[in-house]
Design an enzyme around this catalytic site. Structure first.
Site, PDB file in Angstrom:
ATOM      1  N   GLU A  54      -6.502  24.290 -62.096  1.00 42.66           N
ATOM      2  CA  GLU A  54      -6.502  24.347 -60.636  1.00 42.66           C
ATOM      3  C   GLU A  54      -7.470  25.390 -60.093  1.00 42.66           C
ATOM      4  O   GLU A  54      -8.065  25.221 -59.033  1.00 42.66           O
ATOM      5  CB  GLU A  54      -5.094  24.625 -60.113  1.00 42.66           C
ATOM      6  CG  GLU A  54      -4.111  23.490 -60.343  1.00 42.66           C
ATOM      7  CD  GLU A  54      -3.598  23.419 -61.775  1.00 42.66           C
ATOM      8  OE1 GLU A  54      -3.893  24.335 -62.570  1.00 42.66           O
ATOM      9  OE2 GLU A  54      -2.911  22.446 -62.103  1.00 42.66           O
ATOM     10  N   HIS A 123       7.634  22.735 -59.289  1.00 44.62           N
ATOM     11  CA  HIS A 123       6.883  21.661 -58.638  1.00 44.62           C
ATOM     12  C   HIS A 123       7.253  21.548 -57.157  1.00 44.62           C
ATOM     13  O   HIS A 123       6.619  20.812 -56.415  1.00 44.62           O
ATOM     14  CB  HIS A 123       7.140  20.306 -59.318  1.00 44.62           C
ATOM     15  CG  HIS A 123       6.500  20.185 -60.657  1.00 44.62           C
ATOM     16  ND1 HIS A 123       6.924  20.909 -61.744  1.00 44.62           N
ATOM     17  CD2 HIS A 123       5.447  19.452 -61.090  1.00 44.62           C
ATOM     18  CE1 HIS A 123       6.163  20.616 -62.790  1.00 44.62           C
ATOM     19  NE2 HIS A 123       5.264  19.733 -62.417  1.00 44.62           N
TER      20      HIS A 123
END
Lengths: 320, 317
Positions: A54, A123
């Site tokens: 990321e 998440h």
């Protein structure tokens, strides 16, 4: 009007903007795999799969944005943004100002969050307020299909880095989307329901909980006004203040935790600028200071629900 | 002849960088400028690489950037104005010494988060790859940044996406206040490039002509293949991490060894040995550099501070 899901609204916005502007491209973990329609139409240079990394993805978006492209980077789940904080906060958010305005960063960072899939705290973490606190960034978190389409198109066209959060639970929610060009300006809240007795301010899926609560309150003779922020930064202070000046009562509702959350900012704003209009203390209904649970009933209990919102608002009205 | 010329030019440019850094140290010592991370000792790496770039190529640099900027032709007056927080600085006083960027020169997106420039370089490379032209991107970083995960992430993405990025590691042996021998068992950073399918080379970073030759090969390779390349320049940070720094933690023998290999002394000795540099020419260059820096100091001191509105003027586009 066409009825479509939020996911389809997002896809439509991406396709329209990529069609309109050849500098728009999209990449992320599985982007080319999952967005086959975009890949087929725009080719592998503009629709890319990436490594699971990321930080470099966000940095690549920032570097590309500063040099002529308009990247949309999908980092999947909001907690993954923790891997990309330097690139989003220190680079995309700051390098314009600290270079004396030499660069701009027209980029969109997409991420999902929120209760609904039982994916647990790594998440699901509503950390949108972190980015509101960082200079140079804009933050969008829509509540319905039409706004997802119109706000994403506006975010792609904006010359600043925009964090675009998708509430997981809304992905398959159907909504009416106006046909033709639809661009919803950033920084403009929407009054979803008008009322004179109490203002409910929220964003993302809890807007729908507020609308549900407003329906229940109406049965008790209480008219709630529901303000959907749509954009958390820039924050539409005028719409919030106008509503509170009318109703004199405010409940702010969000799934993110309370401390230093968006609700705290709105409560402070109202106390600074509409204190004399207040007829009752400002209330905040938020998620707790806890990692989001995975177990479905716990996950639902984590989120402010319509019953609690209606009860809190009714209490304000009756207590006044 | 052009080679001879280039050798003398390189020496003069290195002398300017050294004088600029020493001016900053002096200004800081007299309370007229904030502390700074100097590039003293690393001038050959900057001049050797930047002199191999074309006018359309772009540079990303880091907190030790003065050499890269000056080698690219940055105006020392505007650099000093920036460092002293003045309105005529490249970044209107918003950067200070650390984040100077000069878009007009192609020196862009300077990040002082160690490794930050590595994360941005791939994006600039992506623009170069998608928007056409034969320009390449050069990213300067240190051996400290190579300890960040972004180093591997950046090289890997550039390799997978065929991005025209020349990675230049100025391995100056120091990672802030820690010697690299304490932080890594690897002897240099090029082994990681090989593992990721990125071509790499190592060069004596204190020999400006060797750096230039290695960089010319690297630049040509990136320009032709549109693929990344890692050039490691072995050099040494002769001053501390940040001014002031008494370097009490530095092994005196190691420091003495590298002082003997000062890139400016090496190049001057080479040119003198080859009969390409007279004592008069040295005096001329020293005078020119001194005048340039005197003018820069005067310019910076005369430049006004930015208005307070600059604080928020450029936050949003």
């Amino acid at each position: 009007m066409t009825s479509m899901t939020v996911n389809d609204a997002i896809s439509a916005a991406l396709a329209e903007e990529m069609r309109r502007d050849p500098t728009v491209l999209m990449f992320g973990e599985g982007t080319a795999t999952k967005r086959r329609d975009l890949l087929d139409e725009f080719g592998p240079a503009r629709v890319r799969n990436t490594p699971l990394a990321e930080g470099i993805l966000a940095g690549t978006a920032a570097g590309a944005a500063a040099t002529g492209l308009r990247p949309v980077v999908d980092l999947l789940f909001a907690p993954f943004l923790c891997y990309a904080m330097d690139e989003i906060v220190n680079s995309a958010g700051k390098l314009r100002a600290i270079s004396g305005g030499q660069f701009s960063f027209p980029m969109v960072v997409m991420a999902m969050t929120g209760a609904g899939w039982g994916v647990g705290a790594q998440h699901n973490h509503n950390l949108e307020a972190w980015f509101v606190h960082a200079p140079g960034l804009k933050v969008v978190m829509p509540s319905n299909a039409a706004d997802f389409k119109g706000l994403l198109k506006a975010a792609i066209r904006d010359d600043n880095p925009v964090l675009f959060f998708t509430d997981i639970a809304l992905g398959y929610a159907e909504g009416e989307v106006p046909d033709g060009e639809l661009v919803v300006p950033l920084g403009k809240a929407a009054v979803r329901r008008e009322g004179a007795d109490v203002t409910l301010v929220s964003y993302a899926k809890t807007v729908n909980h507020c609308l549900d609560a407003a329906g229940r309150l109406a049965e008790q003779g209480i008219e709630a006004e529901v303000v959907d922020l749509r954009t958390l930064k820039p924050l539409d202070e005028d719409t919030i203040l106008a509503s509170v000046r009318k109703t004199g009562r405010l409940v702010v509702v969000h799934e993110a935790s309370r401390l230093c959350g968006v609700g705290a900012e709105i409560a402070a704003l109202v106390s600074e600028k509409a204190f004399r209009s207040l007829r009752a203390p400002v209330l905040r209904l938020t998620g707790p200071d806890a990692p989001a649970p995975a177990s479905y009933p716990l996950e639902q209990a984590f989120v402010p629900q319509a019953g609690a919102i209606a009860e809190a608002a009714a209490g304000l009205v009756r207590g006044a | 002849m052009s080679n001879h010329h280039r050798g003398v030019e390189a020496l003069e440019r290195m002398m300017l960088i050294r004088a600029y850094e020493e001016t900053l140290v002096d200004l800081h010592g007299r309370g007229r400028a904030a502390g700074t991370c100097t590039s003293v000792g690393q001038e050959a790496a900057a001049v050797g690489v930047v002199s191999a770039l074309g006018p359309d190529d772009q540079i990303l640099t880091n907190h030790r950037s003065a050499g890269h900027l000056l080698a690219r032709g940055a105006d020392p007056r505007r650099m000093l104005a920036e460092v002293t927080g003045k309105a005529d600085g490249y970044c209107k006083g918003m950067s200070g010494s650390l984040h100077i960027a000069a878009k007009e020169l192609g020196v862009i997106l300077t990040s002082t988060i160690v490794g930050g420039e590595l994360a941005l370089a791939t994006g600039v490379g992506l623009s170069r790859s998608m928007l056409g032209g034969d320009g390449i991107v050069t990213c300067f970083f240190g051996d400290g940044a190579a300890c960040e995960g972004r180093f591997q992430e950046s090289l890997n993405l550039a390799a997978v996406w065929n991005l025209p990025v020349l990675y230049v590691c100025e391995n100056n042996q120091w990672q802030a206040f820690v010697h690299r021998k304490e932080t890594t068992l690897a002897d240099g950073v090029t082994a990681q490039a090989a593992a990721l399918g990125v071509a790499a080379a190592t060069v004596d970073g204190n020999d400006v002509e060797a750096v230039h030759a290695a960089a010319a090969t690297a630049v040509e390779t990136v320009r032709r293949t549109r693929r990344p390349y890692l050039l490691e320049a072995r050099t040494y940070r002769l001053r501390g991490h940040f001014e002031p720094d008494d370097q009490s933690y530095v092994d005196p023998a190691e420091l003495a060894h590298w002082r003997d290999r000062d890139p400016i002394l090496l190049q001057r000795a080479r040119l003198e040995r080859d009969g390409l540099l007279s004592a008069d020419e040295v005096l001329r260059m020293e005078g020119a550099v001194r005048r340039t820096m005197d003018e820069a100091v005067a310019f910076a001191e005369a430049s006004p501070y930015p208005g307070f509105d600059q604080i928020t003027a450029a936050v949003y586009a």
